[in-house]
Design a protein around this motif. Structure first.
Motif, PDB file in Angstrom:
ATOM      1  N   MET A   1      89.144  32.932 -38.329  1.00  0.00           N
ATOM      2  CA  MET A   1      88.832  33.161 -36.935  1.00  0.00           C
ATOM      3  C   MET A   1      89.627  32.171 -36.070  1.00  0.00           C
ATOM      4  SD  MET A   1      85.126  33.563 -35.300  1.00  0.00           S
ATOM      5  CE  MET A   1      84.755  32.937 -33.717  1.00  0.00           C
ATOM      6  N   ASN A   2      90.157  32.643 -34.952  1.00  0.00           N
ATOM      7  CA  ASN A   2      90.940  31.797 -34.060  1.00  0.00           C
ATOM      8  C   ASN A   2      90.067  30.770 -33.363  1.00  0.00           C
ATOM      9  OD1 ASN A   2      93.379  33.044 -34.524  1.00  0.00           O
ATOM     10  ND2 ASN A   2      93.097  34.536 -32.879  1.00  0.00           N
ATOM     11  N   GLN A   3      90.631  29.600 -33.178  1.00  0.00           N
ATOM     12  CA  GLN A   3      89.987  28.555 -32.378  1.00  0.00           C
ATOM     13  C   GLN A   3      90.637  28.596 -31.003  1.00  0.00           C
ATOM     14  OE1 GLN A   3      88.132  25.444 -33.374  1.00  0.00           O
ATOM     15  NE2 GLN A   3      87.510  26.288 -35.325  1.00  0.00           N
ATOM     16  N   TYR A   4      89.853  28.642 -29.953  1.00  0.00           N
ATOM     17  CA  TYR A   4      90.386  28.686 -28.603  1.00  0.00           C
ATOM     18  C   TYR A   4      90.171  27.350 -27.911  1.00  0.00           C
ATOM     19  CZ  TYR A   4      90.700  33.680 -29.324  1.00  0.00           C
ATOM     20  OH  TYR A   4      91.026  34.910 -29.820  1.00  0.00           O
ATOM     21  N   TYR A   5      91.159  26.994 -27.076  1.00  0.00           N
ATOM     22  CA  TYR A   5      91.102  25.750 -26.330  1.00  0.00           C
ATOM     23  C   TYR A   5      91.521  26.009 -24.887  1.00  0.00           C
ATOM     24  CZ  TYR A   5      91.219  23.772 -31.049  1.00  0.00           C
ATOM     25  OH  TYR A   5      90.948  23.467 -32.358  1.00  0.00           O
ATOM     26  N   THR A   6      91.316  25.029 -24.046  1.00  0.00           N
ATOM     27  CA  THR A   6      91.821  25.136 -22.688  1.00  0.00           C
ATOM     28  C   THR A   6      93.326  24.878 -22.708  1.00  0.00           C
ATOM     29  OG1 THR A   6      91.514  22.795 -22.160  1.00  0.00           O
ATOM     30  CG2 THR A   6      89.647  24.282 -21.715  1.00  0.00           C
ATOM     31  N   PHE A   7      93.991  25.284 -21.661  1.00  0.00           N
ATOM     32  CA  PHE A   7      95.430  25.105 -21.546  1.00  0.00           C
ATOM     33  C   PHE A   7      95.824  23.642 -21.749  1.00  0.00           C
ATOM     34  CE2 PHE A   7      99.094  24.177 -18.801  1.00  0.00           C
ATOM     35  CZ  PHE A   7     100.040  24.985 -19.410  1.00  0.00           C
ATOM     36  N   ASN A   8      95.076  22.725 -21.149  1.00  0.00           N
ATOM     37  CA  ASN A   8      95.395  21.297 -21.262  1.00  0.00           C
ATOM     38  C   ASN A   8      95.388  20.815 -22.705  1.00  0.00           C
ATOM     39  OD1 ASN A   8      95.839  20.885 -18.548  1.00  0.00           O
ATOM     40  ND2 ASN A   8      93.731  20.296 -18.136  1.00  0.00           N
ATOM     41  N   GLU A   9      94.540  21.353 -23.536  1.00  0.00           N
ATOM     42  CA  GLU A   9      94.503  20.962 -24.942  1.00  0.00           C
ATOM     43  C   GLU A   9      95.766  21.401 -25.671  1.00  0.00           C
ATOM     44  OE1 GLU A   9      92.315  19.028 -26.749  1.00  0.00           O
ATOM     45  OE2 GLU A   9      91.549  18.589 -24.747  1.00  0.00           O
ATOM     46  N   TYR A  10      96.291  22.574 -25.290  1.00  0.00           N
ATOM     47  CA  TYR A  10      97.491  23.069 -25.955  1.00  0.00           C
ATOM     48  C   TYR A  10      98.718  22.242 -25.595  1.00  0.00           C
ATOM     49  CZ  TYR A  10      94.981  27.266 -27.427  1.00  0.00           C
ATOM     50  OH  TYR A  10      94.101  28.130 -28.019  1.00  0.00           O
ATOM     51  N   ILE A  11      98.770  21.679 -24.392  1.00  0.00           N
ATOM     52  CA  ILE A  11      99.975  20.964 -23.981  1.00  0.00           C
ATOM     53  C   ILE A  11      99.864  19.445 -24.095  1.00  0.00           C
ATOM     54  CG2 ILE A  11     100.726  22.817 -22.449  1.00  0.00           C
ATOM     55  CD1 ILE A  11      99.938  20.930 -20.104  1.00  0.00           C
ATOM     56  N   LYS A  12      98.732  18.933 -24.483  1.00  0.00           N
ATOM     57  CA  LYS A  12      98.576  17.471 -24.499  1.00  0.00           C
ATOM     58  C   LYS A  12      99.406  16.777 -25.572  1.00  0.00           C
ATOM     59  CE  LYS A  12      94.126  16.082 -25.348  1.00  0.00           C
ATOM     60  NZ  LYS A  12      92.809  15.893 -25.869  1.00  0.00           N
TER      61      LYS A  12
END
Length: 150
Positions: A1-12
């Protein structure tokens, strides 16, 4: 199952902020034109105030990406130059891709928004696709003439 994050988490995980990237890319662009780059010219090129550019220059100097003599020239370090060249290549590849898929309105703005968030894997595949279309004009023409509404 995919884990979803906020945009800021992806670019940090990025080493540089989007603003830092913009400055390095612009310094590299200016350097390709003329290696006499000063803070005022940089500020004008990025449409920012000179004190803002000066503050960013200090940050980039702290990160050992450029050398700045007081009231003097800006010079990218070898690492800064490598990053600048890479950022410009990224920008150009994304812009070319957007042109291929027919983006005309706000092309520069769209390129700027995408370039700071794209992964290396995605960029590599965009470059591959752009090169493929550039080498295969007949397929590009078919794509450009394709209309699913026919």
């Amino acid at each position: 199952m995919n884990q979803y994050y906020t945009f800021n988490e992806y670019i940090k995980e990025h080493e540089l902020t989007p603003s830092e990237e913009d400055y390095i890319e612009m310094i590299y662009r200016l350097y390709l034109e003329d290696n006499d780059i000063k803070v005022a010219r940089l500020a004008k090129s990025l449409n920012v105030k000179t004190p803002s550019a000066s503050n960013m220059v200090k940050r980039l100097q702290t990160k050992e990406l450029l050398i700045h003599e007081n009231y003097g020239k800006l010079k990218l370090t070898s690492r800064g130059e490598f990053i600048g060249k890479t950022l410009l290549l990224r920008h150009n590849a994304i812009e070319e891709f957007l042109k291929i898929i027919g983006v005309n309105n706000n092309l520069h703005e769209e390129t700027e928004k995408i370039e700071h968030t794209i992964s290396n894997e995605t960029l590599k595949n965009i470059i591959k696709l752009v090169n493929f279309f550039n080498e295969n004009n007949e397929i590009l023409n078919k794509y450009n003439n394709y209309s699913p509404l026919k």
